[in-house]
Design a protein around this motif. Sequence first.
Motif: not given
Length: 95
Positions: A52-80
């Motif tokens: 498990m990796v905790r994302i950010g050191g504090q709650p993410l704001g509703f205006d901080e979109c795209g973070i999941v995509a930035q994490i998921a895209e390289p993992l998917a490319a590496a078949d993880i």
Amino acid sequence: DAATGSQDLDSITFFSFSLIEGYISIVMDAETQKRFPSDLLLTSSTGELWRMVRIGGQPLGFDECGIVAQIAEPLAAADISAYYISTFNFDHALV
């Protein structure tokens, strides 16, 4: 110590319960799993462990979109495989 909010980040107690369309999904850390009878839970047949990796050191704001995509895209490319859980206070990626 969960009461004071100062937990060792190498050992976070984690338990997530989801009920979607009548199916229950439980995600928990290995120590919490030991509290259940061994024949009660259907677990991975491969015995694979997720990290498990905790994302950010504090709650993410509703205006901080795209973070999941930035994490998921390289993992998917590496078949993880990844499992993402978002709560009010924190976001977590299990890989």
